[in-house]
Design an enzyme around this catalytic site. Structure first.
Site, PDB file in Angstrom:
ATOM      1  N   HIS A  73      -9.553  17.622 -15.731  1.00  0.00           N
ATOM      2  CA  HIS A  73     -10.780  18.296 -16.192  1.00  0.00           C
ATOM      3  C   HIS A  73     -10.618  18.518 -17.690  1.00  0.00           C
ATOM      4  O   HIS A  73      -9.891  19.411 -18.133  1.00  0.00           O
ATOM      5  CB  HIS A  73     -10.954  19.627 -15.444  1.00  0.00           C
ATOM      6  N   LEU A  74     -11.272  17.655 -18.477  1.00  0.00           N
ATOM      7  CA  LEU A  74     -11.090  17.713 -19.930  1.00  0.00           C
ATOM      8  C   LEU A  74     -12.399  18.127 -20.586  1.00  0.00           C
ATOM      9  O   LEU A  74     -13.256  17.295 -20.891  1.00  0.00           O
ATOM     10  CB  LEU A  74     -10.647  16.333 -20.458  1.00  0.00           C
ATOM     11  N   ARG A  99     -20.227  32.838 -10.503  1.00  0.00           N
ATOM     12  CA  ARG A  99     -18.914  32.300 -10.860  1.00  0.00           C
ATOM     13  C   ARG A  99     -18.040  33.486 -11.269  1.00  0.00           C
ATOM     14  O   ARG A  99     -18.411  34.262 -12.151  1.00  0.00           O
ATOM     15  CB  ARG A  99     -19.042  31.343 -12.034  1.00  0.00           C
ATOM     16  N   GLU A 120     -20.164  22.125 -11.362  1.00  0.00           N
ATOM     17  CA  GLU A 120     -19.682  23.408 -10.850  1.00  0.00           C
ATOM     18  C   GLU A 120     -20.817  24.238 -10.253  1.00  0.00           C
ATOM     19  O   GLU A 120     -20.627  24.940  -9.265  1.00  0.00           O
ATOM     20  CB  GLU A 120     -18.972  24.170 -11.975  1.00  0.00           C
ATOM     21  N   HIS A 148     -10.593  26.630 -13.287  1.00  0.00           N
ATOM     22  CA  HIS A 148     -11.458  25.449 -13.090  1.00  0.00           C
ATOM     23  C   HIS A 148     -11.430  24.959 -11.650  1.00  0.00           C
ATOM     24  O   HIS A 148     -11.706  23.784 -11.372  1.00  0.00           O
ATOM     25  CB  HIS A 148     -11.007  24.248 -13.974  1.00  0.00           C
ATOM     26  N   ASN A 154     -13.917  21.664 -23.171  1.00  0.00           N
ATOM     27  CA  ASN A 154     -13.343  22.436 -24.267  1.00  0.00           C
ATOM     28  C   ASN A 154     -12.102  23.152 -23.759  1.00  0.00           C
ATOM     29  O   ASN A 154     -11.055  23.153 -24.387  1.00  0.00           O
ATOM     30  CB  ASN A 154     -14.402  23.404 -24.814  1.00  0.00           C
TER      31      ASN A 154
END
Ligand code: AMP
Length: 411
Positions: free
Chosen positions: A221-222, A104, A397, A193, A224
Site C-alpha cells: 500500500h504505497l 473509519r 477503503e 491500513h 502518502n
C-alpha cells in the site's frame, strides 16, 4: 432497521478534515450481490480555519461538483454542513433509507478484531487507546460523537485500521524489548491500513481466480502513508507499520524504519524536544525530508531533469521496498502475488518496475507494456512466464468500510 434501508454513510474524520461517501448497498437486480453504488462523495477540509472548504459531488443524480468556502468552526459544524448538502440532493441523513454510519477508526488495539457497533462502552475503549494513537483516534472519536448526536437512533459502526492485523502471530507482533514494560504500556506492533490490505488481498485472489484461503499475497500500500503486509491464505501474518504508522517503508513525510538510537542522539546531542523529534520523523522525513517533495509525480519529473537529490530519494524509497518484498517472501515461504495499491502503487509505473527489478530469481518480473498501461481496474502486469503474479489493484477503503458496516447491521 427498515427493510428498505440500504444506504451506508462512510465517515473518515481526520484532525482538520472529514471525508465522506454515501453508498447504496442494495442488491443489484441481476447479480443479487451487494452493489456498493456511490451516491455522493465529498470532503470538508481546513476545519477550524477561516478558509474551510466543502467539496460535495452528488454522483447519483449525475450532479455537478459543488464547492463552498468559509469558516467551519468544528466537526459538529462540518457534519451539519455535509448533512445539508446531502439533504439538498434528497439524500438527507434523516432518510429511512439510511441503514447505518460506518466510521473509519485508526486504532482498535487488541480488543477490536472486527467491525463493531458503537455504544458508550466501545467509545470509552476507543478513547482508552488515544495514548497509542494520539494523532488519529481523537479525531475519529469527535466524528463518532457528532454523528451519534445527529442520528442517535441509527447504528454506528467502527471499522478499525488495525483489525486485519490482529491475526499476526506473537513472534511478528512483539518487539524484542522487556515483556513487562511492553505489556504495561501496550507496546506492540499493531499495523495500520488494515482495511486496504484486507480489500486488496481479497481482490488479488479474485484476480487470480482463487479463493483468498488458497493464496499468499504481499500487499504494498504505497500512498502518502505506506505499508506492506504479508497475507497467508487471507490472514495477515506480518505488516510493516508498528505501534504507530511511523515504522516500515519510506513514506511521503515519515522516515519508516530507523535506529531508535537516532532519537536519543537528537535529544542528547541536538537538544531537540520529544515533540520536535516526533514532528521531524512523522512530518519532515521520508521523501519530503530527503528531497523536499513528497509527490511521486514531482519526484519523477525532477529525476527526468537530472536532479540528484530526487534520484537519491527515489533510490532509498525503492531500496526499502525491495527489502520488505524479500523479507515477506521469506515470511510467507511461497508467494502467489505481489499487489501494488494506493496513490503511488496504482499510478507510478516506474516505482513498480524498480521495486521488482533484479528479483527474477525470486520469480518476479513486470511486463513493460502492461506496466505502462493505465486503468482503474485490478490487473496483472507480470509476463505469463513469471512464477509470481504482479498486480495493480486499486484500493477502495470506503467500499470496504461500507460493506463491513452493512454486513454487520444486517447480521
Ligand atoms: P494516497 O495517500 O493513496 O492518496 O496517495 C497520494 C500519493 O500518491 C501522492 O502523494 C503522490 O505521491 C502519489 N500519486 C498520486 N497520483 C500519482 C500519479 N499519477 N503518479 C505518481 N504518483 C502519484
Amino acid at each position: 432497521m427498515s427493510a428498505t434501508a440500504t444506504r451506508v454513510l462512510v465517515l473518515n474524520s481526520g484532525s482538520s478534515s472529514v471525508k465522506y461517501q454515501l453508498l447504496d448497498m442494495g442488491a443489484e437486480p441481476d447479480s443479487g450481490s451487494a452493489a456498493g453504488t456511490r451516491l455522493a462523495v465529498g470532503l470538508v477540509e481546513r476545519i477550524g480555519e477561516e478558509s474551510s472548504r466543502l467539496v460535495h459531488t452528488p454522483l447519483a443524480a449525475g450532479g455537478e461538483k459543488r464547492e463552498t468556502e468559509g469558516a467551519i468552526a468544528d466537526h459538529d459544524a462540518a457534519l451539519k454542513a455535509v448533512a445539508a448538502e446531502l439533504a439538498a440532493d434528497g439524500l438527507g441523513l434523516d432518510s429511512p433509507e439510511l441503514a447505518a454510519i460506518g466510521h473509519r477508526v485508526v486504532h482498535g488495539g487488541l480488543k477490536f478484531t472486527a467491525p463493531t457497533v458503537i455504544d458508550d462502552a466501545v467509545l470509552a475503549e476507543i478513547e482508552r487507546l488515544v495514548p497509542v494513537a494520539p494523532l488519529h483516534n481523537p479525531a475519529n472519536i469527535t466524528g463518532i460523537r457528532t454523528a451519534r448526536a445527529l442520528r442517535p437512533d441509527l447504528p454506528q459502526v467502527a471499522v478499525f485500521d488495525t483489525a486485519f492485523h490482529t491475526t499476526m502471530p506473537e513472534h511478528a507482533a512483539r518487539y524484542a524489548i522487556d515483556v513487562a514494560t511492553a505489556d504495561a504500556h501496550r507496546i506492540r506492533r499493531y499495523g495500520f491500513h488494515g482495511t486496504s490490505h484486507a480489500y486488496v488481498s481479497r481482490k488479488t485472489a479474485e484476480l487470480l481466480g482463487k479463493d483468498p484461503s488458497e493464496v499468499n499475497v504481499i500487499v504494498l500500500h504505497l500512498g502518502n502513508g505506506a505499508s506492506a503486509s504479508a497475507v497467508a491464505g487471507g490472514r495477515c501474518v506480518d505488516t510493516s507499520m508498528g505501534l504507530t504508522p511511523l515504522e516500515g517503508l519510506v513514506m511521503g513525510t515519515r522516515s519508516g524504519d530507523i535506529d531508535p538510537a537516532v532519537t536519543f542522539h537528537l535529544k542528547r546531542v541536538a537538544g531537540m524536544s520529544t515533540d520536535e523529534i516526533d514532528a521531524l520523523l512523522n512530518k519532515k522525513s521520508g521523501l519530503v525530508g530527503l528531497c523536499g517533495d513528497n509527490d511521486m509525480r514531482e519526484i519523477r519529473r525532477r529525476i527526468d531533469e537530472g536532479d540528484e537529490r530526487a534520484r537519491l530519494a527515489f533510490d532509498i524509497y525503492i531500496h526499502r521496498l525491495k527489502k520488505y518484498i524479500g523479507a515477506y517472501s521469506a515470511v510467507l515461504g511461497k508467494v502467489d502475488a505481489v499487489a501494488f495499491t494506493a496513490g503511488v502503487g496504482e499510478n507510478a509505473a516506474p516505482v513498480r518496475e524498480a521495486a521488482v527489478a533484479g528479483l527474477e530469481e525470486m520469480g518476479l518480473a513486470v511486463d513493460a507494456t502492461l506496466n505502462a498501461a493505465r486503468s482503474g481496474e485490478p490487473r496483472l502486469i507480470s509476463p505469463d512466464y513469471a512464477r509470481v503474479a504482479v498486480a495493480v489493484v486499486p484500493t477502495d477503503e470506503e467500499l470496504e468500510i461500507a460493506q463491513q458496516t452493512y454486513a454487520l447491521v444486517n447480521a
